[in-house]
Design a protein around this motif. Structure first.
Motif, PDB file in Angstrom:
ATOM      1  N   GLN A  51      22.163  20.114 -56.825  1.00 54.90           N
ATOM      2  CA  GLN A  51      20.757  19.895 -57.183  1.00 54.90           C
ATOM      3  C   GLN A  51      20.579  19.529 -58.657  1.00 54.90           C
ATOM      4  OE1 GLN A  51      18.235  19.754 -54.974  1.00 54.90           O
ATOM      5  NE2 GLN A  51      19.779  20.056 -53.394  1.00 54.90           N
ATOM      6  N   GLN A  77      11.959  26.352 -59.815  1.00 52.00           N
ATOM      7  CA  GLN A  77      12.945  25.374 -59.338  1.00 52.00           C
ATOM      8  C   GLN A  77      14.102  26.081 -58.625  1.00 52.00           C
ATOM      9  OE1 GLN A  77      13.375  23.717 -63.403  1.00 52.00           O
ATOM     10  NE2 GLN A  77      13.525  21.747 -62.355  1.00 52.00           N
ATOM     11  N   ARG A  80      13.057  27.705 -55.246  1.00 54.28           N
ATOM     12  CA  ARG A  80      12.851  26.698 -54.195  1.00 54.28           C
ATOM     13  C   ARG A  80      14.180  26.131 -53.690  1.00 54.28           C
ATOM     14  NH1 ARG A  80       8.539  25.503 -57.720  1.00 54.28           N
ATOM     15  NH2 ARG A  80       6.507  25.835 -56.760  1.00 54.28           N
ATOM     16  N   ASP A 127       6.795  28.817 -61.907  1.00 54.87           N
ATOM     17  CA  ASP A 127       6.905  27.495 -62.525  1.00 54.87           C
ATOM     18  C   ASP A 127       6.598  27.530 -64.020  1.00 54.87           C
ATOM     19  OD1 ASP A 127       7.648  26.345 -60.114  1.00 54.87           O
ATOM     20  OD2 ASP A 127       5.596  25.747 -59.601  1.00 54.87           O
TER      21      ASP A 127
END
Length: 146
Positions: A51, A77, A80, A127
């Protein structure tokens, strides 16, 4: 609820954020420091590498380092990547919305509205929190005390 996988990923990423000037850290060292099963950690690090959040270097002196500055990687991030959407139910998700089959009127659904608020609150905190902030202990302290 945060999965153990996501928790271990956060621990590993914080360990990497603590390294000076992109120093490499081996998976075994992270596992030992963070009390994480090594084999499980290796799978987590592989996913984080795929990722684009970590770089890996092979060899005797190899290891892992952050692929981006710690002040640009958020808890959201990482969570998720490991656990998928933050919403507790699919109809409240922004990224993987799916209508509930048992819902007669989605617009009037009190459960969906409540779960959307849960999702929005979690997203605002996760976030808004970078690895650098967490490393320095600035983990939205004002939010945690209310």
């Amino acid at each position: 609820m945060l999965s153990q996988k996501a928790k271990y990923a956060l621990k590993a990423m914080l360990a990497l954020a603590n390294q000076e000037n992109g120093e490499l850290l081996q998976a075994g060292d992270i596992a030992e420091q963070q009390n994480v099963p090594r084999k499980f950690l290796e799978l987590i690090l592989l996913e984080l590498r795929k990722q684009g959040l970590v770089h890996s270097h092979r060899g005797k002196h190899g290891g892992y380092t952050l692929a981006k500055p710690a002040d640009t990687i958020t808890f959201g991030q990482i969570v998720r990547i490991m656990d998928g959407p933050l919403a507790p139910i699919p109809c409240a998700s922004l990224t993987r919305y799916r209508r509930c089959v048992d819902c007669a009127d989605e617009k009037a659904c009190a459960i969906r509205r409540a779960m959307r608020q849960v999702r929005d609150s979690a997203a605002e905190i996760l976030d808004g929190l970078t690895l650098e902030q967490a490393r320095r202990g600035a983990a939205h302290a004002e939010s945690l005390t209310t």
